[in-house]
Design a protein around this motif. Structure first.
Motif, short mmCIF file in Angstrom:
data_model
loop_
_atom_site.label_atom_id
_atom_site.label_comp_id
_atom_site.label_asym_id
_atom_site.label_seq_id
_atom_site.Cartn_x
_atom_site.Cartn_y
_atom_site.Cartn_z
N ARG A 73 0.83 -1.21 0.00
CA ARG A 73 0.00 0.00 0.00
C ARG A 73 0.87 1.26 0.00
O ARG A 73 2.01 1.23 0.40
CB ARG A 73 -0.93 -0.01 1.22
CG ARG A 73 -1.95 -1.12 1.11
CD ARG A 73 -2.88 -1.16 2.29
NE ARG A 73 -3.72 -2.35 2.16
CZ ARG A 73 -4.36 -2.92 3.17
NH1 ARG A 73 -4.25 -2.41 4.39
NH2 ARG A 73 -5.08 -3.98 2.97
N GLY A 74 0.28 2.35 -0.45
CA GLY A 74 0.97 3.63 -0.46
C GLY A 74 1.94 3.80 -1.63
O GLY A 74 2.73 4.73 -1.64
N ARG A 79 -4.44 2.86 -7.06
CA ARG A 79 -4.88 3.99 -7.88
C ARG A 79 -4.71 3.66 -9.37
O ARG A 79 -5.59 3.94 -10.18
CB ARG A 79 -4.09 5.24 -7.52
CG ARG A 79 -4.55 6.47 -8.22
CD ARG A 79 -3.76 7.68 -7.85
NE ARG A 79 -3.22 7.55 -6.51
CZ ARG A 79 -2.63 8.50 -5.85
NH1 ARG A 79 -2.46 9.66 -6.38
NH2 ARG A 79 -2.15 8.30 -4.64
N ALA A 80 -3.58 3.08 -9.74
CA ALA A 80 -3.33 2.72 -11.14
C ALA A 80 -4.31 1.65 -11.62
O ALA A 80 -4.83 1.74 -12.74
CB ALA A 80 -1.89 2.24 -11.32
N LEU A 81 -4.59 0.65 -10.79
CA LEU A 81 -5.55 -0.39 -11.17
C LEU A 81 -6.96 0.20 -11.30
O LEU A 81 -7.71 -0.18 -12.20
CB LEU A 81 -5.57 -1.52 -10.13
CG LEU A 81 -4.49 -2.57 -10.28
CD1 LEU A 81 -4.56 -3.55 -9.12
CD2 LEU A 81 -4.61 -3.31 -11.59
N THR A 82 -7.31 1.10 -10.41
CA THR A 82 -8.63 1.74 -10.48
C THR A 82 -8.76 2.53 -11.78
O THR A 82 -9.76 2.41 -12.49
CB THR A 82 -8.85 2.65 -9.26
OG1 THR A 82 -8.82 1.83 -8.08
CG2 THR A 82 -10.19 3.36 -9.33
N ALA A 83 -7.74 3.30 -12.11
CA ALA A 83 -7.77 4.08 -13.35
C ALA A 83 -7.87 3.15 -14.57
O ALA A 83 -8.63 3.43 -15.51
CB ALA A 83 -6.52 4.95 -13.45
N ALA A 84 -7.14 2.05 -14.56
CA ALA A 84 -7.19 1.11 -15.68
C ALA A 84 -8.57 0.48 -15.81
O ALA A 84 -9.09 0.33 -16.93
CB ALA A 84 -6.13 0.02 -15.50
N ARG A 85 -9.18 0.14 -14.68
CA ARG A 85 -10.53 -0.44 -14.73
C ARG A 85 -11.54 0.55 -15.29
O ARG A 85 -12.36 0.20 -16.13
CB ARG A 85 -10.97 -0.89 -13.33
CG ARG A 85 -10.20 -2.09 -12.81
CD ARG A 85 -10.73 -2.58 -11.49
NE ARG A 85 -10.35 -1.71 -10.38
CZ ARG A 85 -10.88 -1.78 -9.18
NH1 ARG A 85 -11.82 -2.66 -8.91
NH2 ARG A 85 -10.46 -0.98 -8.21
N VAL A 86 -11.45 1.79 -14.84
CA VAL A 86 -12.41 2.80 -15.30
C VAL A 86 -12.19 3.11 -16.78
O VAL A 86 -13.14 3.21 -17.56
CB VAL A 86 -12.34 4.06 -14.43
CG1 VAL A 86 -13.16 5.18 -15.03
CG2 VAL A 86 -12.82 3.74 -13.03
N ARG A 87 -10.93 3.25 -17.21
CA ARG A 87 -10.65 3.49 -18.64
C ARG A 87 -11.21 2.36 -19.50
O ARG A 87 -11.81 2.60 -20.55
CB ARG A 87 -9.15 3.62 -18.88
CG ARG A 87 -8.58 4.99 -18.63
CD ARG A 87 -7.16 5.13 -19.18
NE ARG A 87 -6.25 4.08 -18.77
CZ ARG A 87 -5.53 4.10 -17.65
NH1 ARG A 87 -5.61 5.12 -16.83
NH2 ARG A 87 -4.72 3.09 -17.36
#
Length: 130
Positions: A73-74, A79-87
């Motif tokens: 964590r940290g 954050r990167a996985l979340t952005a990839a999922r949303v994209r």
């Protein structure tokens, strides 16, 4: 998929759900539903993961199961996985994303543009046989 779900069980604790989730995801995929699972690996070990579930015939998708092992964590992995999922969901026509997140994930999701509009209280209803 199994290693990802096992890692999420380890992070969330409680009763193991990996077997049940694996079966549900495979069933949904075999029925033609789109369910995407993303994971981050370090040295062959799954350290973070989550899925995105577009809701059929809508512009909505749910972002679920986001988890990162404590020692990773940290570092911006979640954050990167979340952005990839949303994209990925947006490339499929999704316009709105919803999440039933923990208070640990909420600040990260808010920095990504999601807004807290309500809360849920998870529970399991069990009833005895009649």
């Amino acid at each position: 998929m199994r290693a990802t779900l096992d890692m999420q069980d380890a992070v969330f604790g409680g009763s193991p759900r990996a077997e049940r989730m694996l079966s549900a995801i495979l069933t949904r995929q075999s029925n033609g539903e789109y369910v995407e699972l993303r994971a981050a690996e370090v040295g062959g070990r799954i350290v973070s993961a989550g899925r995105i579930d577009p809701i059929v015939a809508t512009a909505f998708a749910g972002i679920w199961g986001g988890a990162t092992l404590p020692e990773y964590r940290g570092r911006g992995i979640y954050r990167a996985l979340t952005a990839a999922r949303v994209r990925s969901a947006m490339s499929r026509g999704v316009r709105w994303v919803h999440s039933d997140s923990t208070e640990f994930s909420r600040p990260i999701l808010e920095r990504a543009g999601l807004l807290k509009v309500t809360e849920t209280v998870p529970w399991t209803w069990e009833r005895t046989a009649c």
